[in-house]
Design an enzyme around this catalytic site. Structure first.
Site, short mmCIF file in Angstrom:
data_model
loop_
_atom_site.label_atom_id
_atom_site.label_comp_id
_atom_site.label_asym_id
_atom_site.label_seq_id
_atom_site.Cartn_x
_atom_site.Cartn_y
_atom_site.Cartn_z
CB SER A 91 -0.91 -0.05 1.20
OG SER A 91 -1.91 0.95 1.04
CG HIS B 296 -5.69 -2.02 -0.19
ND1 HIS B 296 -4.93 -1.72 -1.20
CD2 HIS B 296 -5.25 -1.44 1.01
CE1 HIS B 296 -3.82 -1.22 -0.59
NE2 HIS B 296 -4.21 -0.61 0.85
#
Length: 707
Positions: A562, A677
């Site tokens: 991320s 994610h």
């Protein structure tokens, strides 16, 4: 105490040379030949991912180490004696569980007494595998939100493939069924919160113009049971350039409070209180102050900048009746917690009668109990649990003073404890202790500091065998994040311990600026135009590890996901000479276009606006996608992402891979078709992901003797 938290990026890690000059090597949008890879499920883009996956899987599955690592990882991930993580709900313990039989998972509950036994009696509330089969849907669990104080109704959040976008459906906890003609919101990045049993606040995609540039709800409506969503009335509305808006009720033992927030950006917002007549009063606090709930008729805020006599990082309380006094109300603020040079607040939660603070003390987590004893009298008491690791409040409830706490460190499996805030001695009952997953005998943790380019001391942890020879030959994995005020702290990782530390690998956890280890100032030091400093911090740690002869560039790897994927990508592009392995996961990489992709616009407080010429120039100093070039030799990096990631666009990783391939750089790429994610959607996918990671790391960093 429940309150919205908008942490949109989740945390997932370098030698003795000076940094090379930073040069612009911009690729404009017009010149970018790989924009087609931003079409998430475009046939050509999916085929690209499929072809790359095949090459990667074919390569690593031929490695003799792959099968043995997979066996060890599988044994840990699917262990039948795993300790279920639990949350307190109305005196019971709730858990979401996955195993071989329940690939998608089951939501279940048990009594505290049963949970303490060797074989808890679980009451299954919802079987996600059965639901997915019945409805022919690829459901992934995304949580629930119960209605206090009875806790008989809840909203179930279901994702297709692991995306942030969810379908939300009302569920009856007594009958264990979805409510017929109950509240249902179609797939979107939704907000659905309880106002009362028959009324909810809903923010969703109402059509063109109803979502912000960040992809979140711009409009919140109040929706009454038995009426169509089309009949709901607008109660909260923001601008298209805002991050989001949301509305909710704080349910406390004394009374309920209705609030509305217009989130201007990631770190700024405006809050309103709504009374029973529908009148709204703006809460007179700075826009960057973070709302942290209501306790004993006081509104709690964490300050992100100095306010009057209070330092940034303080927790302050405003008596509720003062909010109607305008800015003068700030004179009534009371200090609940003040940061010190090393001690900072992460968040506050509440039991029926006490505040429980989760703090960091020189990076390590500590619990502080706060007793309210009348006007402007907040008494702190440290709650001791463990020594040199993480003691955190895991769950509280407002119906009692019970709370759950967890202790862990790098070499100690986590233990779950039950505490009662009413206990003046702050003693705990051990509920469960996780089994050891690797042999930690003869291992230890050390702490060092590296000096960044501007002179700032950057601390980091090193976990290794005590017998480690400082000869520069140790396979070393450096992990970092450095953003969004999220601290990197010790935790027990059975897989990493078994297949890395036990085999002689070294693990390094960095406490880079940008994180929350040392309060708001530590984070703010590397926002926007100063972003490059976090990469200098990371480089400094890599150089320090090499100077101490813990490792060398040949044996040093870096990992991050991320925002940590950006950290990893930028660091290896700026200093490729320092590493021989790069694990870059669900990353941001094209920093000239990040704000145009999915939730990217919400992060401009962190990285700056690329449309601003000054910020564009600053971003081009480090943006990996723009800086990578054909003439430089890079380590054979491994990029990993998910097709279903609707937070950080998979196009970042895809385009970086395509560009580096065209420039002739060797690399690996793996794109999981599910997971969002979070990278993976079930345990089998987690096993494959982990096996690929560590096969790659040993292939690149290991000595034959380690394997």
């Amino acid at each position: 105490m429940k309150f919205p938290k908008w942490f949109l990026l989740m945390p997932l890690m370098l030698g003795a040379c000076k940094s090379k000059p930073l040069q612009n090597n911009a690729t404009s949008e017009v010149e970018d030949p790989y924009l087609w890879l931003e079409e998430v499920e475009g046939p050509k883009a999916l085929q690209f991912a499929k072809d790359e996956n095949k090459k990667t899987l074919d390569h690593f599955k031929k490695d003799p180490l792959f099968k043995s690592l997979e066996k060890d990882i599988r044994k840990i991930v699917l262990a039948k004696d795993r300790v279920p993580d639990v949350k307190l709900r109305n005196g019971e313990l709730y858990n979401f569980w996955q195993d071989e039989k329940h690939v998608r998972g089951v939501w279940r509950k048990a009594t505290v007494a049963s949970y303490k036994t060797g074989s808890p009696k679980w009451d299954v509330i919802l079987d996600l595998d059965a639901l997915a089969k019945k409805e022919n849907e690829n459901w992934v669990w995304k949580g629930s939100s119960e209605l206090p104080p009875k806790y008989e109704r809840t909203f179930i959040h279901l994702s297709r493939g692991g995306k942030d976008a969810t379908v939300i459906r009302e569920f009856n906890l007594k009958t264990k069924e979805f409510v017929k003609d109950g509240f249902v919101v179609p797939e979107a990045k939704n907000l659905l919160t309880w106002k009362d049993e028959n009324t909810v606040f809903v923010g969703t995609d109402y059509g063109p113009g109803s979502m912000t540039d960040s992809g979140y709800a711009r409009i919140v409506k109040v929706w009454k049971r038995g009426t169509p969503l089309s009949a709901a009335q607008v109660v909260n509305e923001g601008q298209k350039t805002d991050m989001s808006v949301y509305s909710w009720v704080e349910f406390t033992p004394e009374k309920n409070y209705t609030f509305h927030t217009r989130r201007l950006s990631f770190y700024e917002g405006i809050d309103w209180y709504e009374d029973a007549s529908g009148k709204k009063t703006q809460i007179p606090m700075p826009q960057d102050a973070q709302f942290n709930g209501v306790f004993k008729d006081h509104l709690l805020y964490i300050l992100r900048s100095d306010l009057k006599q209070f330092k940034k990082g303080s927790l302050v309380a405003m008596p509720f009746d003062k909010i109607f006094d305008g800015e003068k109300a700030q004179d009534s603020l009371q200090l609940v917690f003040a940061p010190t040079e090393k001690k900072f607040l992460q968040w506050a939660s509440s039991t029926k009668s006490y505040l429980m603070l989760s703090t960091t003390d020189n990076v390590l987590a500590k619990i502080v109990k706060v007793t309210y004893q009348g006007p402007n009298k907040w008494i702190q008491q440290e709650v001791s649990l463990g020594q040199n690791g993480m003691a955190v409040v895991a769950s509280t409830e407002d119906t009692s003073d019970n709370y759950l706490a967890v202790y862990t460190d790098f070499l100690t499996p986590s233990s779950n404890f039950l505490g009662n805030a009413e206990d003046s001695k702050n003693e705990f009952t051990l509920l469960k202790k996780s089994p050891e997953r690797f042999n930690a005998h003869g291992m230890h943790t050390e702490r060092f500091e590296a000096t960044s380019k501007d002179g700032t001391k950057i601390p980091y942890f090193v976990v290794s065998k005590e017998s480690l020879k400082k000869d520069g030959k140790n396979p070393t994995l450096l992990y970092g994040y450095g953003g969004f005020e999220i601290p990197m702290q010790p935790s027990y990782n059975g897989v990493l311990g078994k297949v890395w530390l036990e085999k002689g690998g070294v693990y390094v956890l960095s406490n880079l600026r940008g994180g929350g280890e040392f309060g708001p100032a530590w984070h703010q030091a590397v926002q926007k135009e100063n972003r490059y400093k976090v990469f200098e911090d990371n480089i400094a740690i890599a150089e320090d590890l090499i100077a101490r002869k813990i490792t060398s560039p040949q044996h040093l790897g870096i990992r991050g996901g991320s925002n940590g994927g950006l950290l990893t990508g930028a660091t290896f592009v700026l200093r490729p000479d320092l590493f021989n392995a790069v694990l870059c996961q669900v990353p941001l990489l094209d920093m000239l276009r990040y704000h145009k992709l999915l939730a990217g616009a919400s992060w401009m407080d962190e990285y700056g606006n690329p449309e601003d010429p000054k910020m564009r120039e600053a971003i081009l100093k480090y943006s990996p996608y723009q800086k990578v070039d054909a003439k430089t030799k890079y380590p054979e990096a491994f990029f990993m992402t998910s097709t279903k990631d609707d937070r950080v666009h998979p196009g970042h990783a895809r385009k970086m891979v395509a560009k580096m391939r065209a420039q002739g750089h060797p690399l690996f790429y793996y794109e999981n078709t599910e997971g969002g994610h979070a990278r993976t959607a079930n345990l089998e996918q987690s096993i494959l992901w982990n096996t690929l990671e560590f096969t790659y790391l040993w292939e690149k960093l290991g000595n034959k003797s380690n394997q």
